[in-house]
Motif scaffolding. Structure first.
Motif, short mmCIF file in Angstrom:
data_model
loop_
_atom_site.label_atom_id
_atom_site.label_comp_id
_atom_site.label_asym_id
_atom_site.label_seq_id
_atom_site.Cartn_x
_atom_site.Cartn_y
_atom_site.Cartn_z
N PHE A 60 -25.01 52.77 23.61
CA PHE A 60 -25.07 53.69 22.37
C PHE A 60 -23.92 53.96 21.49
O PHE A 60 -24.21 54.88 20.66
CB PHE A 60 -25.89 54.90 23.00
N HIS A 77 -22.63 52.50 18.99
CA HIS A 77 -23.00 52.39 17.50
C HIS A 77 -24.86 52.50 17.45
O HIS A 77 -25.27 52.00 16.69
CB HIS A 77 -22.91 50.88 17.23
N GLY A 78 -25.22 53.69 18.37
CA GLY A 78 -26.64 54.06 18.33
C GLY A 78 -27.57 53.13 19.03
O GLY A 78 -26.90 52.27 19.90
N ARG A 79 -28.61 53.14 18.91
CA ARG A 79 -29.69 52.28 19.70
C ARG A 79 -29.82 50.96 18.99
O ARG A 79 -30.16 50.87 17.80
CB ARG A 79 -30.99 53.11 19.88
N THR A 80 -29.32 49.91 19.72
CA THR A 80 -29.21 48.56 19.13
C THR A 80 -30.29 47.68 20.07
O THR A 80 -30.94 47.94 20.95
CB THR A 80 -27.84 47.84 19.28
N GLU A 81 -30.52 46.33 19.85
CA GLU A 81 -31.16 45.48 20.38
C GLU A 81 -30.44 45.02 21.68
O GLU A 81 -31.02 44.48 22.72
CB GLU A 81 -31.36 44.33 19.66
N GLN A 82 -29.44 45.45 21.93
CA GLN A 82 -28.57 45.04 23.24
C GLN A 82 -29.10 45.86 24.49
O GLN A 82 -29.14 47.02 24.24
CB GLN A 82 -27.23 45.47 23.29
N PRO A 84 -22.51 58.85 20.26
CA PRO A 84 -22.18 57.80 19.40
C PRO A 84 -20.79 57.98 18.55
O PRO A 84 -20.35 58.96 18.57
CB PRO A 84 -23.40 57.77 18.46
N THR A 133 -22.69 46.49 28.73
CA THR A 133 -23.42 47.16 27.48
C THR A 133 -22.25 48.18 26.93
O THR A 133 -21.40 48.77 27.37
CB THR A 133 -24.73 48.04 27.81
N GLU A 134 -22.44 48.40 25.46
CA GLU A 134 -21.67 49.35 24.95
C GLU A 134 -22.19 50.69 25.01
O GLU A 134 -21.52 51.64 24.66
CB GLU A 134 -21.41 48.78 23.37
N SER A 173 -14.42 47.92 20.79
CA SER A 173 -14.57 48.79 19.93
C SER A 173 -13.38 49.70 19.94
O SER A 173 -13.58 50.85 19.42
CB SER A 173 -15.97 49.53 19.91
#
Length: 519
Positions: A204, A206-211, A40, A201-202, A122
């Motif tokens: 992780f 930005h960490g674990r997200t709902e994406q 991350p 997908t990005e 990003s």
């Protein structure tokens, strides 16, 4: 080890995801470190602050579900080592998810198949975190894919660097700039969604997200959503294009959809299209309202199959009068400079010569150079034949090319800090250190390792850990123990041939581990 004096880059296969590992690699003499895809932003920043060597991260392309360098599934199942470049794509297979009593919770789904990485939004954040090199995964990709994706990120990165200069942003007190020179002129508009992708997908960053990070339906390319099925006829159907569709449907396009009955990805080619009326090569089982994706953009690929880019260096030329004749100085945007002297009689001209001289010196043809500016310094107008100017131009270009080759600075191997390396090297290493030959064993023992297990490929431990994943099946299926304590435990992945793989969930680290089942 007695290696050639070339710069060593630490591949992501070396499992580089902590400041401590990065510090160890720098002490070992590595000149650049490629981080794990799962790292991350905050950890990237911590690593970049810890070491002086450049940090490289993945920005686009296919994803490995396990931390790279820690996947032994292909070796375990098919005797093909992912660490030796022979991955058999175990993670793209279909599995059943079963509980300890062999009850099926999910049937025939691609539970380990990830979407493709796309971190194009990003880039500024990654630059702020200390990233100095962006890596695009491109194994087995075609020419059209490479052209489109590299052009997109080159443009995006240039724009980001220009913004930083305008805003006065620095890294460790220094401005950031391109590692190369020149400008590419494109004949097309790069668009990531129009090349091969399994959805984006990005992953992780930005960490674990709902994406969502996985696509359980299919490991194949789906492409971008382009519309919905309208009225269905016997040999054609109408398509209602989305506003985001980059172009109309054309003959040769590949379209796909999720079959509502079987839940699988189905595809077909377009024979012809008349407005919004589409005539497939074979009529699929479509239902009004069904989502349609374009997996093959025929017109876009045809455009990319042609010459699409020309990269050039800008040059500044000065023509000077000398006592013996003339001199030409050339400097390009990289700072490379040459000067050539030409003996030639001074002949007065009755008319201005600048336009004719500029016309001849700018004929740089298929060289990598273009004329940016021309300065003429003489006492009076001189006549120089076009053929003579052309000969001087060719001489200057050849000399400039030689100067580039002579000025090239090769990156050499870094110096090994043996004292620090010994302090940082663990005393015990298991099979995940991937030590597969006597030279690697000698290197570790010389730096303090006392117990060293052989690589998985040499000796497979019974019931070994074969995958460590940031992707969590429980989380993706909303079966997280943190949210619901009644979730079945243990869980297994099961292949159609009956082989099972126990799953273990490390909730503190938010990781999933896949094991080989003990005999």
């Amino acid at each position: 080890m007695n290696l050639p004096p070339i710069a060593l880059h630490a591949s992501t296969q070396m499992d580089n995801c902590t400041p401590e590992k990065a510090q160890w690699l720098e002490a070992a003499g590595f000149r650049q470190i490629v981080l794990a895809r799962e790292t991350p932003l905050e950890e990237i920043r911590a690593i970049a602050q810890t070491v002086k060597v450049p940090v490289e991260v993945f920005v686009h392309g296919a994803l490995c579900v396990s931390y790279s360098g820690r996947c032994y599934a292909s070796q375990h199942c098919f005797n093909r080592s992912a660490n030796r470049g022979c991955c058999a794509q175990f993670c793209r297979l279909a599995f059943d998810l079963v509980d300890g009593k062999d009850r099926v919770l999910v049937q025939n789904a691609h539970l380990l198949s990830l979407r493709d990485m796309n971190r194009s939004q990003s880039i500024d954040e990654m630059l702020d975190a200390g990233v100095r090199s962006f890596k695009i995964e491109g194994r087995l990709k075609d020419t059209e894919y490479v052209k489109n994706v590299t052009a997109y990120y080159r443009r995006a990165l240039d724009e980001a660097l220009e913004r930083r200069l305008r805003e006065g942003k620095k890294w460790k007190g220094q401005d950031l700039g391109r590692a190369s020179y020149g400008k590419s002129e494109l004949s097309f508009r790069p668009q990531l969604e129009r090349s091969f992708n399994r959805g984006f997908t990005e992953y992780f960053l930005h960490g674990r997200t709902e994406q969502p990070v996985a696509n359980f339906t299919s490991p194949k390319a789906m492409g971008a959503l382009i519309g919905h099925v309208g009225k269905v006829r016997s040999r054609s159907f109408q398509i209602e294009l989305t506003q985001q569709a980059p172009s109309p449907i054309t003959a040769g396009d590949g379209l796909c959809f999720i079959d509502r009955k079987e839940g699988t990805l189905q595809g077909f080619r377009v024979n012809r299209a008349e407005g919004n009326e589409v005539f497939p090569n074979r009529m699929p089982r479509l239902v009004p309202g069904m989502k349609l994706y374009r997996s093959l953009d025929f017109a876009f690929n045809q455009q990319l199959a042609k010459p699409t880019a020309r990269r050039t260096l800008q040059t500044d030329w000065t023509l000077r009068e000398t006592a013996e004749g003339f001199a030409i100085d050339v400097r390009d945007e990289s700072g490379t400079h040459i000067s050539r002297q030409f003996a030639y009689p001074h002949e007065a001209s009755r008319s201005p010569q600048r336009a004719a001289i500029e016309r001849q010196l700018s004929k740089l043809g298929d060289t990598p150079y273009v004329l940016r500016s021309l300065t003429i310094d003489w006492q009076e107008e001189r006549f120089i034949p076009a053929s003579q100017l052309a000969a001087w131009r060719r001489d200057c270009v050849e000399t400039l090319q030689r100067a580039h080759r002579m000025n090239y600075q090769r990156d050499y191997a870094g110096k090994v800090n043996h004292e620090l390396l010994t302090q940082l090297t663990p005393e015990r290493l298991d099979f995940t250190a991937n030590v597969a030959n006597h030279l690697a064993r000698k290197f570790y023992t010389e730096h303090g390792t006392e117990q060293l297990a052989p690589a998985f490929e040499l000796e497979e431990p019974r019931g070994a850990l074969i995958m460590t994943c940031k992707h969590c099946i429980r989380k993706s299926l909303h079966l997280c123990k943190k949210e619901d304590r009644s979730v079945p435990d243990p869980l297994f992945l099961r292949l159609p041939d009956g082989r099972r793989f126990p799953l273990q969930f490390d909730c503190r680290r938010c990781e999933m581990k896949v094991y080989a089942e003990k005999d």
